[in-house]
Design a protein around this motif. Structure first.
Motif, PDB file in Angstrom:
ATOM      1  N   ARG A 110       0.802  -1.221   0.000  1.00 30.67           N
ATOM      2  CA  ARG A 110       0.000   0.000   0.000  1.00 30.67           C
ATOM      3  C   ARG A 110       0.837   1.275   0.000  1.00 30.67           C
ATOM      4  O   ARG A 110       0.277   2.370  -0.133  1.00 30.67           O
ATOM      5  CB  ARG A 110      -0.919  -0.003   1.215  1.00 30.67           C
ATOM      6  CG  ARG A 110      -1.821  -1.234   1.249  1.00 30.67           C
ATOM      7  CD  ARG A 110      -2.670  -1.293   2.491  1.00 30.67           C
ATOM      8  NE  ARG A 110      -3.602  -0.163   2.566  1.00 30.67           N
ATOM      9  CZ  ARG A 110      -4.497  -0.002   3.551  1.00 30.67           C
ATOM     10  NH1 ARG A 110      -4.568  -0.903   4.525  1.00 30.67           N
ATOM     11  NH2 ARG A 110      -5.305   1.042   3.549  1.00 30.67           N
ATOM     12  N   MET A 111       2.152   1.173   0.146  1.00 27.62           N
ATOM     13  CA  MET A 111       2.991   2.368   0.122  1.00 27.62           C
ATOM     14  C   MET A 111       4.043   2.283  -0.983  1.00 27.62           C
ATOM     15  O   MET A 111       4.102   3.149  -1.872  1.00 27.62           O
ATOM     16  CB  MET A 111       3.680   2.577   1.480  1.00 27.62           C
ATOM     17  CG  MET A 111       4.558   3.828   1.519  1.00 27.62           C
ATOM     18  SD  MET A 111       5.388   4.050   3.102  1.00 27.62           S
ATOM     19  CE  MET A 111       6.578   2.718   3.024  1.00 27.62           C
ATOM     20  N   GLU A 198      -1.801   8.647  -2.112  1.00 27.07           N
ATOM     21  CA  GLU A 198      -2.173   7.235  -1.962  1.00 27.07           C
ATOM     22  C   GLU A 198      -1.164   6.433  -1.135  1.00 27.07           C
ATOM     23  O   GLU A 198      -1.561   5.684  -0.224  1.00 27.07           O
ATOM     24  CB  GLU A 198      -2.373   6.614  -3.346  1.00 27.07           C
ATOM     25  CG  GLU A 198      -2.864   5.180  -3.287  1.00 27.07           C
ATOM     26  CD  GLU A 198      -3.057   4.600  -4.681  1.00 27.07           C
ATOM     27  OE1 GLU A 198      -3.401   3.411  -4.781  1.00 27.07           O
ATOM     28  OE2 GLU A 198      -2.869   5.339  -5.676  1.00 27.07           O
ATOM     29  N   PRO A 199       0.160   6.518  -1.374  1.00 28.94           N
ATOM     30  CA  PRO A 199       1.113   5.742  -0.551  1.00 28.94           C
ATOM     31  C   PRO A 199       1.084   6.131   0.925  1.00 28.94           C
ATOM     32  O   PRO A 199       1.133   5.256   1.803  1.00 28.94           O
ATOM     33  CB  PRO A 199       2.468   6.052  -1.183  1.00 28.94           C
ATOM     34  CG  PRO A 199       2.168   6.476  -2.567  1.00 28.94           C
ATOM     35  CD  PRO A 199       0.865   7.208  -2.470  1.00 28.94           C
ATOM     36  N   MET A 200       0.979   7.437   1.196  1.00 38.00           N
ATOM     37  CA  MET A 200       0.975   7.849   2.597  1.00 38.00           C
ATOM     38  C   MET A 200      -0.325   7.474   3.287  1.00 38.00           C
ATOM     39  O   MET A 200      -0.345   7.192   4.503  1.00 38.00           O
ATOM     40  CB  MET A 200       1.208   9.361   2.697  1.00 38.00           C
ATOM     41  CG  MET A 200       2.580   9.796   2.213  1.00 38.00           C
ATOM     42  SD  MET A 200       3.913   8.800   2.917  1.00 38.00           S
ATOM     43  CE  MET A 200       3.674   9.099   4.663  1.00 38.00           C
ATOM     44  N   LEU A 201      -1.409   7.438   2.535  1.00 42.12           N
ATOM     45  CA  LEU A 201      -2.659   6.956   3.106  1.00 42.12           C
ATOM     46  C   LEU A 201      -2.537   5.486   3.486  1.00 42.12           C
ATOM     47  O   LEU A 201      -2.940   5.077   4.588  1.00 42.12           O
ATOM     48  CB  LEU A 201      -3.798   7.164   2.098  1.00 42.12           C
ATOM     49  CG  LEU A 201      -5.180   6.649   2.544  1.00 42.12           C
ATOM     50  CD1 LEU A 201      -5.646   7.398   3.786  1.00 42.12           C
ATOM     51  CD2 LEU A 201      -6.186   6.797   1.401  1.00 42.12           C
ATOM     52  N   GLN A 205      -2.729   4.013   7.357  1.00 38.50           N
ATOM     53  CA  GLN A 205      -3.709   2.996   7.717  1.00 38.50           C
ATOM     54  C   GLN A 205      -3.027   1.726   8.238  1.00 38.50           C
ATOM     55  O   GLN A 205      -3.514   1.091   9.180  1.00 38.50           O
ATOM     56  CB  GLN A 205      -4.585   2.680   6.504  1.00 38.50           C
ATOM     57  CG  GLN A 205      -5.521   3.812   6.120  1.00 38.50           C
ATOM     58  CD  GLN A 205      -6.304   3.511   4.856  1.00 38.50           C
ATOM     59  OE1 GLN A 205      -5.980   2.570   4.116  1.00 38.50           O
ATOM     60  NE2 GLN A 205      -7.331   4.325   4.587  1.00 38.50           N
ATOM     61  N   ALA A 206      -1.885   1.345   7.645  1.00 32.77           N
ATOM     62  CA  ALA A 206      -1.149   0.164   8.119  1.00 32.77           C
ATOM     63  C   ALA A 206      -0.620   0.384   9.538  1.00 32.77           C
ATOM     64  O   ALA A 206      -0.693  -0.511  10.393  1.00 32.77           O
ATOM     65  CB  ALA A 206      -0.001  -0.150   7.161  1.00 32.77           C
TER      66      ALA A 206
END
Length: 660
Positions: A110-111, A198-201, A205-206
């Motif tokens: 996700r990042m 998007e990557p930082m989101l 979240q992780a």
């Protein structure tokens, strides 16, 4: 959301300088975005690598906590509670490791992956379209140059048509490339905003998911456990503080002692002349040449009947001299004081030692003298040492040689083991119960094996397994043993040792022989023995090898003067055999065995063999003996139960662990 500046597709065909100038601004932004994306991706990959290393490190930490129990700590007593606590910590760390591994996977998906996808897809596409647009522009410029060079006079319609077609083709190609390039640059303005968020989101979240699960683990499962561990740690700290304070007080007390404690040869304690073991530093004299010598300071200690030495830094000590029956005396050295000499019984080995003080000097002489008389093997060595104290006191007087010591002593034989004192100095008469020294002479060597010389073993093999023993029987004495129709019984035994004894008719001599043999085996760390077969017949006893059936030793039954099982351990038994020499009195030797069956059964069989031997002299008595005893189907005496049959077969040639 503010409007986004974009390149107009309608201006692509004109390719005016204004359009080119605006295009350069977009290209500069795209270049800066590429550089920034590469740096941002490196930072994200570094975070991912650190998290991945964290997952691997926590996994290794969990495994290492479990390894504490497998460590063979010499001083590890009382660590059971620590081991159980570390096991609980290992389980908790393992659960945390699963959370770290899940966080690592989420960071990768996700990042890092979205940023890599943005760089490889969007930015690489911009770079590729820029190259295509540049090539198309160059081709259009070249075709326009060619069109501009058409001649004014004598026009060639065919050439003109070809050039015009080429210009149209390159212009269309440039138009298409420019429109694709402009569209990509316009779309990049929107795509870069989503690519940054998007990557930082995904990272946030992780992390939130990781912290949430971690809080559930710590708060629900580990609160009480961490509280108990904290209490235990505080208890250990308090105990350590108490021990440290006690050690500080002890240190202060020891340091406040008188300065004479540090001075050599200032001993205040009296000499203890009844010691049977001692340890301390001594100087030993070594020859460095024909006439030169050197002294080395080493740590000496006694172990059993041996004098041991351990150099500084060595892991273990080594034997210097066997003290049994050795002579210990004070000697004068030209350059040293407090010297003593130890001489082996053979007189070939001799060492000279120097003590650090007079008290140590006298105690070493007394201790070594006590050990040389083997009083450490007696039941009450202190009492025996007190009785022999006078000899040790006389040995303290310095002399220059052992011969002078014997000449100057009023009773030189006192230094010999088993010496008798004159009547004027004799001790009170012993009680009627035989004393150990009356049964076995002090200093008598003990044999732990029955070994055949090589020549004798060769003769035995040639003769079919028969041999003569040192007790005087001939081959004819036991020639009828194999054909004995009445008694032939075998027992599985292990030979423990033999010792020469003074008396052959008292049962106590066997008990004393068993005690001394077991004590000697323990001192010399001898615990394993070989399996043998003890064959009992009406004429002799034979000790045989169970595998080769070679006869190790044979005793005539009439020479067996005493046999008995031990009072406390029925598996131990012994026999006393009389030996006949050509000149001189008879000698007696006690042989000690350990059996798989009860020793009483072996003694019963030997007793029956003696009865048969006596009954053979009178046929009537032999007939009565046969009638009174039950017989087996083959006509032999029914001696024992099925257990004896198993003993007769033996237990195999392998070594067995002895009770000794």
């Amino acid at each position: 959301m503010p409007a986004v500046h974009k390149l107009l597709l309608e201006d692509a065909l004109q390719d005016s300088p204004q359009t080119r100038s605006l295009l350069s601004v977009y290209e500069e932004d795209a270049g800066n975005l590429t550089d920034y994306t590469n740096q941002l991706l490196q930072s994200m990959q570094r975070v991912y690598g650190a998290q991945n290393e964290m997952a691997l490190a926590t996994e290794q930490l969990s495994k290492q906590l479990l390894e504490y129990e497998k460590q063979n700590f010499t001083l590890g007593r009382g660590d059971e509670e620590v081991i159980s606590t570390l096991e609980q910590f290992a389980k908790s760390v393992e659960e945390l490791n699963s959370l770290h591994a899940e966080l690592t996977t989420q960071m990768a998906n996700r990042m890092v992956f979205p940023m890599v996808q943005f760089r490889e897809k969007d930015l690489t596409e911009i770079s590729t379209l820029k190259e295509i647009f540049g090539i198309a522009s160059d081709e259009h410029e070249a075709s326009m140059v060619k069109y501009s060079r058409l001649p004014k006079k004598r026009e060639n319609e065919k050439l003109k048509a070809e050039v015009v077609a080429e210009v149209a083709y390159t212009r269309r190609k440039q138009h298409q490339a420019s429109m694709q390039y402009y569209c990509a640059l316009n779309a990049l303005q929107h795509r870069k905003r989503a690519a940054m968020l998007e990557p930082m989101l995904g990272y946030s979240q992780a992390q939130m998911n990781f912290f949430k699960k971690g809080m559930d683990l710590v708060s629900k499962k580990m609160d009480s456990f961490l509280a108990s561990v904290s209490s235990m740690s505080q208890s250990i700290q308090a105990q350590m503080d108490s021990e440290a304070e006690a050690m500080r007080l002890s240190q202060r007390e020891l340091l406040s002692a008188d300065d004479t404690v540090y001075m050599p040869d200032r001993d205040r304690d009296p000499v203890n002349r009844t010691l049977i073991q001692k340890a301390g530093y001594l100087n030993i004299r070594n020859k460095t040449g024909l006439v030169t010598t050197a002294w080395d300071r080493l740590y000496f200690f006694t172990q059993g009947g041996n004098l041991m030495c351990q150099p500084r830094g060595a892991v273990a000590g080594g034997m210097v001299l066997d003290l049994d029956n050795s002579s210990v005396m004070a000697v004068e050295c030209e350059d040293r004081r407090y010297c003593l000499q130890i001489t082996a019984p053979s007189g070939k080995t001799s060492i000279i030692l120097q003590a650090e003080s007079k008290r140590e000097y006298e105690e070493w002489i007394c201790t070594l003298n006590n050990i040389s008389r083997q009083i450490y093997l007696t039941d009450n060595p202190e009492a025996v040492a007190i009785r022999l104290n006078q000899t040790a006191i006389q040995a303290v007087t310095p002399i220059t040689s052992f011969e002078k010591r014997l000449e100057g002593s009023p009773h030189p034989d006192r230094a010999k083991p088993g010496a008798r004192f004159p009547a004027a100095e004799a001790a009170p008469k012993p009680p009627s119960t035989p004393q150990p020294e009356d049964l076995i002479a002090p200093g008598t060597p003990i044999q732990f094996d029955i070994a055949l010389p090589a020549s004798e073993l060769l003769d035995q093999n040639r003769a079919g397994g028969r041999r003569t023993n040192p007790f005087g029987e001939t081959e004819e004495d036991c020639s009828s043993d194999a054909d004995d129709p009445l008694l032939q019984q075998a027992f599985a035994v292990r030979f423990l040792g033999s010792v020469a004894v003074r008396a052959g008719h008292a049962r106590e001599v066997i008990y004393e022989a068993v005690r001394q043999v077991l004590a000697a085996r323990a001192i010399h760390n001898i615990f394993r023995t070989d399996q043998s077969l003890l064959l009992v017949s009406s004429s002799c006893l034979r000790l045989m090898d169970p595998q080769t059936e070679a006869i190790r030793i044979t005793f005539r039954l009439r020479d067996v003067r005493q046999f008995a099982a031990h009072q406390e351990n029925g598996r131990l038994m012994g026999v006393v055999v009389e030996g006949h020499e050509e000149e001189g009195p008879s000698t007696f030797t006690a042989f000690v065995f350990e059996s798989d069956t009860e020793g009483e059964k072996i003694c019963y069989t030997i007793s029956l063999g003696k009865e048969i031997t006596e009954a053979k002299k009178d046929p009537v008595a032999l007939a009565q003996l046969i009638k009174s005893m039950p017989l087996t189907n083959d006509g032999k005496f029914l001696l024992l139960d099925d257990e004896a049959g198993g003993a007769e077969n033996g237990a195999g040639p392998e070594d067995l662990e002895s009770e000794a």
